[in-house]
Motif scaffolding. Structure first.
Motif, PDB file in Angstrom:
ATOM      1  N   SER A 113      -6.196 101.286  61.434  1.00  0.00           N
ATOM      2  CA  SER A 113      -7.211 102.103  60.759  1.00  0.00           C
ATOM      3  C   SER A 113      -6.577 102.887  59.621  1.00  0.00           C
ATOM      4  O   SER A 113      -5.454 103.391  59.748  1.00  0.00           O
ATOM      5  CB  SER A 113      -7.854 103.072  61.748  1.00  0.00           C
ATOM      6  N   ASP A 114      -7.293 102.994  58.511  1.00  0.00           N
ATOM      7  CA  ASP A 114      -6.744 103.674  57.336  1.00  0.00           C
ATOM      8  C   ASP A 114      -6.397 105.134  57.611  1.00  0.00           C
ATOM      9  O   ASP A 114      -5.495 105.688  56.978  1.00  0.00           O
ATOM     10  CB  ASP A 114      -7.673 103.544  56.126  1.00  0.00           C
ATOM     11  N   PHE A 115      -7.045 105.764  58.565  1.00  0.00           N
ATOM     12  CA  PHE A 115      -6.767 107.166  58.892  1.00  0.00           C
ATOM     13  C   PHE A 115      -5.613 107.336  59.878  1.00  0.00           C
ATOM     14  O   PHE A 115      -5.168 108.447  60.129  1.00  0.00           O
ATOM     15  CB  PHE A 115      -8.017 107.846  59.469  1.00  0.00           C
ATOM     16  N   PRO A 133      -7.477  96.173  52.675  1.00  0.00           N
ATOM     17  CA  PRO A 133      -8.439  96.873  53.527  1.00  0.00           C
ATOM     18  C   PRO A 133      -9.695  96.050  53.790  1.00  0.00           C
ATOM     19  O   PRO A 133     -10.086  95.208  52.988  1.00  0.00           O
ATOM     20  CB  PRO A 133      -8.781  98.113  52.703  1.00  0.00           C
ATOM     21  N   MET A 134     -10.308  96.322  54.922  1.00  0.00           N
ATOM     22  CA  MET A 134     -11.628  95.804  55.268  1.00  0.00           C
ATOM     23  C   MET A 134     -12.522  97.025  55.472  1.00  0.00           C
ATOM     24  O   MET A 134     -12.578  97.598  56.562  1.00  0.00           O
ATOM     25  CB  MET A 134     -11.551  94.953  56.542  1.00  0.00           C
ATOM     26  N   SER A 142     -14.612 104.202  56.960  1.00  0.00           N
ATOM     27  CA  SER A 142     -13.207 103.948  57.250  1.00  0.00           C
ATOM     28  C   SER A 142     -12.931 102.459  57.104  1.00  0.00           C
ATOM     29  O   SER A 142     -13.834 101.635  57.257  1.00  0.00           O
ATOM     30  CB  SER A 142     -12.882 104.408  58.673  1.00  0.00           C
ATOM     31  N   ALA A 143     -11.708 102.135  56.821  1.00  0.00           N
ATOM     32  CA  ALA A 143     -11.321 100.732  56.674  1.00  0.00           C
ATOM     33  C   ALA A 143     -10.265 100.373  57.711  1.00  0.00           C
ATOM     34  O   ALA A 143      -9.466 101.215  58.118  1.00  0.00           O
ATOM     35  CB  ALA A 143     -10.763 100.478  55.271  1.00  0.00           C
ATOM     36  N   GLU A 144     -10.282  99.120  58.103  1.00  0.00           N
ATOM     37  CA  GLU A 144      -9.185  98.548  58.866  1.00  0.00           C
ATOM     38  C   GLU A 144      -8.306  97.820  57.861  1.00  0.00           C
ATOM     39  O   GLU A 144      -8.807  97.096  56.996  1.00  0.00           O
ATOM     40  CB  GLU A 144      -9.684  97.580  59.934  1.00  0.00           C
TER      41      GLU A 144
END
Length: 159
Positions: A113-115, A133-134, A142-144
Motif C-alpha cells: 500500500s502506498d501509505f 501504482p494501481m 490509496s494505491a497498491e
C-alpha cells in the motif's frame, strides 16, 4: 529461547496467523477483519505455498505465494506480528520465500500500500523495485504499488 525457523504453515497456526493479521496495519486500515482472514484460511490456501516464521513455537509471521504470476511468482500475503517486528523475522521469511521461488522462476512480485512506508522501505532494502501504482485498487484514495525482484529476464534471446 530458540532461533526462529521458517516452515510450512499448518492448521495449528491458523488462530495465531489470523490474530497477527487482524491486529496489525496495513490490514486494519484496508478494512480487513478477523472474519475475512478466517475465510481466507479455511481451509488453508489451496494451490499456494504458505509459510510461517516460528519464534519459540509461535507463528510470528506469514507468507503466502501464488505461483505463475507474470512470468514469476507473487507474494499474495505477507505479514509479521507487531510484537515480532524489527527483529529480522520478516527478512528471514522473505529470504526463504525468495530461495524457493528463484529455484523455479526468475521474478518475484509483491504489492504494498502506498501509505505503508515501513513495508515500502523493507522491500526496497531487500532489493525490490517499484514497478507502478494501481490507484483505488483496495480502498478509495490509496494505491497498491506493484513491486518486483528479479534474478534475470524470464527468457533469454535466441542467437
Amino acid at each position: 529461547m530458540t532461533d526462529p525457523i521458517v516452515r510450512p504453515m499448518t492448521v495449528e497456526d491458523r488462530a495465531a496467523v489470523i490474530e497477527l493479521l487482524a491486529d496489525s496495519d496495513p490490514w486494519k486500515r484496508l478494512g480487513y477483519r478477523a472474519s475475512d482472514w478466517d475465510g481466507y484460511f479455511t481451509p488453508l490456501p489451496q494451490g499456494r505455498d504458505s509459510y510461517v516464521v516460528d519464534q519459540n513455537g509461535r507463528a510470528a509471521g506469514i507468507g503466502v505465494v501464488r505461483q505463475k504470476f507474470l512470468l514469476g511468482d507473487y507474494v499474495e500475503l505477507f505479514g509479521v506480528a507487531d510484537w515480532a517486528r524489527d527483529k529480522g523475522l520478516g527478512r528471514l521469511l522473505l529470504a526463504h520465500i525468495e530461495a524457493v521461488v528463484f529455484a523455479r522462476a526468475r521474478n518475484l512480485f509483491a504489492c504494498v500500500s502506498d501509505f505503508n512506508d515501513h513495508a515500502r522501505h523493507f522491500y526496497k532494502k531487500q532489493g525490490y523495485l517499484e514497478i507502478g501504482p494501481m490507484p483505488n485498487f483496495l480502498i478509495s484514495g490509496s494505491a497498491e504499488i506493484l513491486l518486483r525482484k528479479t534474478s534475470g529476464p524470464a527468457r533469454e534471446p535466441r542467437p
